[in-house]
Structures are given as C-alpha cells and as structure tokens.
Design an enzyme around this catalytic site. Sequence first.
Site, mmCIF file in Angstrom:
data_model
loop_
_atom_site.group_PDB
_atom_site.id
_atom_site.type_symbol
_atom_site.label_atom_id
_atom_site.label_comp_id
_atom_site.label_asym_id
_atom_site.label_seq_id
_atom_site.Cartn_x
_atom_site.Cartn_y
_atom_site.Cartn_z
ATOM 1 N N ASP A 195 -8.737 18.020 -15.372
ATOM 2 C CA ASP A 195 -8.988 16.630 -15.749
ATOM 3 C C ASP A 195 -8.675 16.514 -17.245
ATOM 4 O OD1 ASP A 195 -10.099 14.202 -16.571
ATOM 5 O OD2 ASP A 195 -11.661 14.260 -15.039
ATOM 6 N N TYR B 208 -17.746 15.155 -15.864
ATOM 7 C CA TYR B 208 -18.271 13.782 -15.902
ATOM 8 C C TYR B 208 -19.292 13.609 -14.759
ATOM 9 C CZ TYR B 208 -18.230 8.842 -14.587
ATOM 10 O OH TYR B 208 -18.587 7.585 -14.201
ATOM 11 N N ARG C 263 0.845 -1.202 0.000
ATOM 12 C CA ARG C 263 0.000 0.000 0.000
ATOM 13 C C ARG C 263 0.880 1.253 0.000
ATOM 14 N NH1 ARG C 263 -1.518 1.815 4.568
ATOM 15 N NH2 ARG C 263 -2.220 -0.147 5.476
ATOM 16 N N LYS D 9 -9.411 5.107 -19.291
ATOM 17 C CA LYS D 9 -9.760 5.551 -20.653
ATOM 18 C C LYS D 9 -8.566 5.412 -21.594
ATOM 19 C CE LYS D 9 -13.389 6.650 -18.287
ATOM 20 N NZ LYS D 9 -14.198 5.531 -17.866
HETATM 21 O O1 P1T Z 1 -14.335 5.623 -13.944
HETATM 22 P P1 P1T Z 1 -13.130 6.190 -13.290
HETATM 23 O O2 P1T Z 1 -11.839 5.540 -13.663
HETATM 24 O O3 P1T Z 1 -13.283 6.312 -11.795
HETATM 25 O O4 P1T Z 1 -12.958 7.686 -13.861
HETATM 26 C C1 P1T Z 1 -13.848 8.726 -13.605
HETATM 27 C C2 P1T Z 1 -13.773 9.770 -14.676
HETATM 28 C C3 P1T Z 1 -13.064 10.930 -14.439
HETATM 29 N N1 P1T Z 1 -12.961 11.902 -15.376
HETATM 30 C C4 P1T Z 1 -13.545 11.773 -16.580
HETATM 31 C C5 P1T Z 1 -13.413 12.872 -17.592
HETATM 32 C C6 P1T Z 1 -14.260 10.613 -16.903
HETATM 33 O O5 P1T Z 1 -14.829 10.517 -18.117
HETATM 34 C C7 P1T Z 1 -14.393 9.593 -15.916
HETATM 35 C C8 P1T Z 1 -15.175 8.349 -16.173
HETATM 36 N N2 P1T Z 1 -16.057 8.421 -17.265
HETATM 37 C C9 P1T Z 1 -16.873 7.425 -17.712
HETATM 38 C C10 P1T Z 1 -16.970 6.232 -17.121
HETATM 39 C C11 P1T Z 1 -17.672 7.749 -18.904
HETATM 40 O O6 P1T Z 1 -18.207 6.847 -19.587
HETATM 41 O O7 P1T Z 1 -17.777 8.942 -19.218
#
Ligand code: P1T
Length: 383
Positions: A175, A102, A50, A200
């Site tokens: 972001d 998001y 961790r 992503k």
């Molecule tokens: O899903 P996660 O890895 O926790 O990420 C969150 C997140 C943060 N910032 C942006 C711009 C994102 O698009 C996302 C997650 N988005 C999706 C799951 C989606 O389908 O838009």
Amino acid sequence: MPINPSDFTLVVHPGTSPEPVTGAIMTPIFQTSTFVQQAPGVHKGYDYSRADNPTREKLEHAFALLEKSRFGLSFASGLAAEQAIIQILEPGSTILVCEDVYGGTGRLFRRLFAKYGFDFRFVDMRNLDEIKSNINKNKTSMIWVETPTNPTLRIVDIKGVAAIAKENNALLVVDNTFSSPLFQAPLALGADIVVHSTTKYIGGHSDIIGGAVMLNSQELYEKLKFVQFAGGATPAPIECFLLLRSIMTLGVRMERHEKNAIKVAEFLEGHKNVRSVYFPGLKNHPQHDLAKSQMTGFSGMVSFDLKGDYSHVLAFLEKLKVFTLAESLGGVESLVNHPEKMTHASVPEDLRRKLGINSNLLRLSVGIESEEDLIADLDRALS
Ligand code: P1T
C-alpha cells in the site's frame, strides 16, 4: 529530497492526448452507462461502462505511468481496490499483514474477509525475522505491507520482504498511499502489486473517493480485471476525470507537502509540549536510514504525541485554525486527525496500545499552505 525531475513532466502528460473528434485538450467525461452496437457484439470497443469506459481507460493508463507498471486498474475506493486484491486469492488463504495498517484495512480483513475463511496474521514487519517465523511456504499466499504506516509512520523494508515473499512463493502487495508514486516505487523494489487510496495524494483535493492497483503480471492483471468487471466497484466517469486533472499537479503538490512536513516535524520536535514526533524524514526516526534508502522523499504525514492528558488534546484541537479536524489525508489543505477515536477506532484495543495509538497521539496531513502559517497555527495551539 528530490522528486525525479522527469516525473514532473510525466504527471503533466499522463498519457492523454487530445480527443480525436473535437480536439478537446482534456479527456472528456464520457458520462454514459452503455454504448450503441451495430449488431449484437459489434461495437467500437466499449459495450457497458462497468466493463470499460473511455475516461476510465485513460485514467488506468495514467495510473500505470505513475507507478511505471504495465497495468493499472481503478476502483471506487481504496478499500474496494484492496477487496479486489484479496478476491483473486483462493478462499482459506493465509495472508501476513503488517500490524499497523490503516484501521479500515484491518477492519476489512478481520471483520469481512475472515468470515470467508481467510486467515490474516498481523505481524510487526519492521522485523524481517518475525515475517520469516510466521510464514508458511505451503499456506501463505500473500504478504501485505503498508509503508510508511498509518498513523505511526513506521517503515517496512520492501526489498527485504520481497526476498522472503519470493522464497515462499507468496505475492507481495504494498500500500503506497502515504508516499504517493513519486516518493516510492515498490514494484522496482520487488513488490508484485501496488495499491493506493487515490482519495489521498493522487486525488489531492479531498473531493473524491477512489482506489488504484498497479502491477506488471498479465496473469494477475486479468484476474483483477475480472474482479473489477464482475464485482463492479468501478469509479464514475466524473471521478476518473477529476483524478486525471489532479495527477497533473501531483509533482508540485508532493514537493510542497514534503517541504512543509519537514518544517512542521522539526518544529514539533523542538517544542516543550510535544513528547515524541513520528516522521521518517527526521534523523532520529529509528528507521530514517531505511526510509532514505527506499524513498526519494518523506511525503507529508507527521504524527506526534502531545504531553498532558486528553483534556490538553481537546484544547489543542479547539485552538487550531488552519489545520482542520477531519479523517483522511493527502489533500492540499492541512488536516489533523485523532487516530484512537477516528481512523483507527476499529483496531482492537490491545493492538492499539501496542502500536502506541493512544489518546495523546495526533496525526497531521500537512497541506500546501504557507509554512509560516502552519507553524504559527501549531505554535498558538500548543501554547
Ligand atoms: O478511504 P479509501 O479510499 O477506501 O482508502 C482506504 C485506505 C487505504 N490505505 C491507506 C493507507 C489509507 O490511509 C486509507 C484510508 N485512510 C483514511 C481515510 C485515513 O484518514 O487514514
């Protein structure tokens, strides 16, 4: 638009070197929770996964290389990374947030952190005056930007917001998920912290959930490292390995995502059954010039409004064969998402209406398949 040629080399050599004991060319998966100690507190630099893990350490180094930052940190998801950033602030802090983030980011802020006294103010960040009139020099400790935004592909002027943040002693977080580090460099434009959902583009294969934070300030890094260690939202070694492998192809993937997205956006723009297309690479995107000035490429996300009613949307989705209906984005395969009912269902209804997240809006994550097959798929479903 071109990716910086040296970035193609950088991603193939993301700071890893052959493993010293065996010469393994790829970073091994150090699948261990703990490490032997010769005497209490005497060890080879690792005591508990961790806190630190050799595979994760390589990944964090690669993250820093990608954003050309001093420090990189990895988290178990994009939202865990975002959560850590908020956790370095004092309770009760005021944070200005780009109104079309998001859906999950909005939910984290409105429904989880608001409980702890944080005051999130959602503003339209296309208009710098709106930021200026909502900022309070003594209270606002952070400005949170997403650009391009999810799902309406609006652009926020990072340099412009950075100047306002600096003047008001607020931290600027960007972001950068939709651009990937290869098409936009927020730290060079004045941001203090960059966050990614590595689920992503950086992951790129729809097989892991992860998050990254990149930054230059030692002081902020230490605060975030403490949250990472004390809170424990760290990724497993195998996920770190998969991300390291993915990073090596980020250049070729992003180049192809963008090339296909431009073709798809142009095709949709000319189709009689499409009302409007949202893609910063189109000349008639209202912020095309701003996008061009701060991005080196437009990435692979395209949203559009279909003509007709929801029954037409359902018929369109049913006919698609190459695009798959699913949440998420940035993988090699093309996906289609219905933001109102899927990724942005948690956005308050009045805000959804204001942003144009209606039942006719669809979001495409354009993959790296053949451009002809993607367009033929859309064409068949649209007719
Ligand atoms: O899903 P996660 O890895 O926790 O990420 C969150 C997140 C943060 N910032 C942006 C711009 C994102 O698009 C996302 C997650 N988005 C999706 C799951 C989606 O389908 O838009």
